[in-house]
Write a protein that holds these residues in place. Structure first.
Motif, mmCIF file in Angstrom:
data_model
loop_
_atom_site.group_PDB
_atom_site.id
_atom_site.type_symbol
_atom_site.label_atom_id
_atom_site.label_comp_id
_atom_site.label_asym_id
_atom_site.label_seq_id
_atom_site.Cartn_x
_atom_site.Cartn_y
_atom_site.Cartn_z
ATOM 1 N N GLU A 66 1.229 -1.320 0.051
ATOM 2 C CA GLU A 66 -0.211 0.505 -0.120
ATOM 3 C C GLU A 66 0.841 1.051 -0.132
ATOM 4 O O GLU A 66 1.804 1.084 0.719
ATOM 5 C CB GLU A 66 -0.876 -0.338 1.330
ATOM 6 C CG GLU A 66 -0.345 0.358 2.402
ATOM 7 C CD GLU A 66 -1.315 0.046 3.753
ATOM 8 O OE1 GLU A 66 -1.999 0.258 3.634
ATOM 9 O OE2 GLU A 66 -0.403 0.429 4.551
ATOM 10 N N SER A 67 0.126 2.175 -0.518
ATOM 11 C CA SER A 67 1.122 3.197 -0.250
ATOM 12 C C SER A 67 1.120 4.390 0.808
ATOM 13 O O SER A 67 0.516 4.145 1.716
ATOM 14 C CB SER A 67 -0.176 4.553 -1.613
ATOM 15 O OG SER A 67 1.001 5.870 -1.282
ATOM 16 N N VAL A 68 2.579 4.483 1.343
ATOM 17 C CA VAL A 68 2.345 5.794 2.530
ATOM 18 C C VAL A 68 2.209 7.084 2.288
ATOM 19 O O VAL A 68 1.353 7.418 2.638
ATOM 20 C CB VAL A 68 3.653 5.069 2.961
ATOM 21 C CG1 VAL A 68 4.021 5.844 4.190
ATOM 22 C CG2 VAL A 68 3.720 3.707 3.804
ATOM 23 N N GLY A 69 3.440 7.108 0.782
ATOM 24 C CA GLY A 69 2.919 8.527 0.612
ATOM 25 C C GLY A 69 3.755 9.260 -0.321
ATOM 26 O O GLY A 69 4.581 8.276 -1.188
ATOM 27 N N ALA A 70 3.810 10.453 -1.450
ATOM 28 C CA ALA A 70 4.980 10.693 -2.224
ATOM 29 C C ALA A 70 4.596 12.382 -2.743
ATOM 30 O O ALA A 70 4.151 12.587 -1.862
ATOM 31 C CB ALA A 70 4.350 9.848 -3.444
ATOM 32 N N THR B 86 2.255 17.122 -1.313
ATOM 33 C CA THR B 86 2.492 16.004 -1.191
ATOM 34 C C THR B 86 1.288 15.004 -0.253
ATOM 35 O O THR B 86 0.885 15.609 0.086
ATOM 36 C CB THR B 86 3.996 16.066 0.018
ATOM 37 O OG1 THR B 86 4.650 16.555 0.085
ATOM 38 C CG2 THR B 86 4.198 14.666 0.992
ATOM 39 N N TYR B 87 1.745 13.596 -1.004
ATOM 40 C CA TYR B 87 0.355 13.335 -0.646
ATOM 41 C C TYR B 87 0.664 11.852 0.930
ATOM 42 O O TYR B 87 2.114 10.926 0.448
ATOM 43 C CB TYR B 87 0.089 12.396 -1.550
ATOM 44 C CG TYR B 87 -1.260 10.885 -0.793
ATOM 45 C CD1 TYR B 87 -0.763 9.583 -1.251
ATOM 46 C CD2 TYR B 87 -2.127 11.209 -0.675
ATOM 47 C CE1 TYR B 87 -1.027 8.382 -0.925
ATOM 48 C CE2 TYR B 87 -3.153 10.045 -0.396
ATOM 49 C CZ TYR B 87 -2.706 8.823 -0.417
ATOM 50 O OH TYR B 87 -2.975 7.622 0.012
ATOM 51 N N TYR B 88 -0.628 11.768 1.446
ATOM 52 C CA TYR B 88 -0.294 10.890 2.589
ATOM 53 C C TYR B 88 -1.780 10.019 2.614
ATOM 54 O O TYR B 88 -2.331 10.159 2.624
ATOM 55 C CB TYR B 88 0.466 11.459 3.763
ATOM 56 C CG TYR B 88 1.356 12.569 4.299
ATOM 57 C CD1 TYR B 88 1.423 13.579 3.894
ATOM 58 C CD2 TYR B 88 2.111 12.029 4.046
ATOM 59 C CE1 TYR B 88 2.275 15.009 3.360
ATOM 60 C CE2 TYR B 88 3.400 12.708 4.797
ATOM 61 C CZ TYR B 88 3.453 14.004 3.979
ATOM 62 O OH TYR B 88 4.929 15.058 4.224
ATOM 63 N N ALA B 89 -0.971 9.263 3.111
ATOM 64 C CA ALA B 89 -2.198 8.359 3.386
ATOM 65 C C ALA B 89 -2.964 8.135 4.392
ATOM 66 O O ALA B 89 -2.228 8.677 5.497
ATOM 67 C CB ALA B 89 -1.517 6.633 3.696
ATOM 68 N N ASP B 90 -4.401 8.105 4.722
ATOM 69 C CA ASP B 90 -4.949 8.459 5.542
ATOM 70 C C ASP B 90 -4.294 8.181 7.200
ATOM 71 O O ASP B 90 -4.616 8.825 8.129
ATOM 72 C CB ASP B 90 -6.603 8.394 5.639
ATOM 73 C CG ASP B 90 -7.231 9.011 5.139
ATOM 74 O OD1 ASP B 90 -8.254 9.037 4.298
ATOM 75 O OD2 ASP B 90 -7.058 10.383 4.575
ATOM 76 N N SER B 91 -4.094 6.686 6.892
ATOM 77 C CA SER B 91 -3.841 5.783 7.746
ATOM 78 C C SER B 91 -2.167 6.772 9.438
ATOM 79 O O SER B 91 -1.571 6.204 9.800
ATOM 80 C CB SER B 91 -3.264 4.400 8.005
ATOM 81 O OG SER B 91 -2.385 4.142 7.112
ATOM 82 N N VAL B 92 -1.628 7.968 8.092
ATOM 83 C CA VAL B 92 -0.158 7.882 8.423
ATOM 84 C C VAL B 92 0.168 8.915 8.539
ATOM 85 O O VAL B 92 0.432 10.070 8.804
ATOM 86 C CB VAL B 92 0.958 7.651 7.921
ATOM 87 C CG1 VAL B 92 0.482 6.163 7.712
ATOM 88 C CG2 VAL B 92 0.913 8.575 6.211
#
Length: 124
Positions: A46-50, A58-64
């Protein structure tokens, strides 16, 4: 070709912090979107961020979100993932990836190059 090597993984107690680094070689990473992914045992990656090269958000997954921060140093050809307030559910192999797309992609098929991964284990 871009070669990516992650470092900084390890064992940490819940609530602790770790900083992962990804060193790029072969080509400058300044024109690549750099992403972090993770894969827990028995689960899909799964993606964490980019962080895009184009200067977009910058993108972050909701979980982090709010706990993890991605940064890049184009002069040093590195990207980092600062992880704070770690939880046992953050335990996974973490991968650095590079994409030629100018946006923060969240799917692994959007990335062209991958590192070998580094293990992060968070104990409760």
């Amino acid at each position: 070709q871009v070669q990516l090597v992650e470092s900084g993984g390890g064992l940490v107690q819940a609530g602790g912090s770790l900083r992962l680094s990804c060193a790029a070689s072969g080509r400058t990473c300044s024109r690549y979107t750099m992403g972090w992914f993770r894969q827990a045992q028995g689960k899909e990656r799964e993606s964490v961020g980019a962080i895009p090269w184009s200067g977009g958000s910058t993108y972050y997954a909701d979980s982090v979100k709010g706990r993890f921060t991605i940064s890049r140093d184009n002069a040093l050809n590195t990207v980092s993932l600062q992880m704070n307030s770690l939880k046992p559910e953050d335990t996974a192999v973490y991968y650095c990836a590079a994409s030629s797309y100018g946006y923060a992609g969240i799917y692994d098929y959007e990335y062209d190059y991958w590192g070998q991964g580094t293990q992060v284990t968070v104990s409760s």
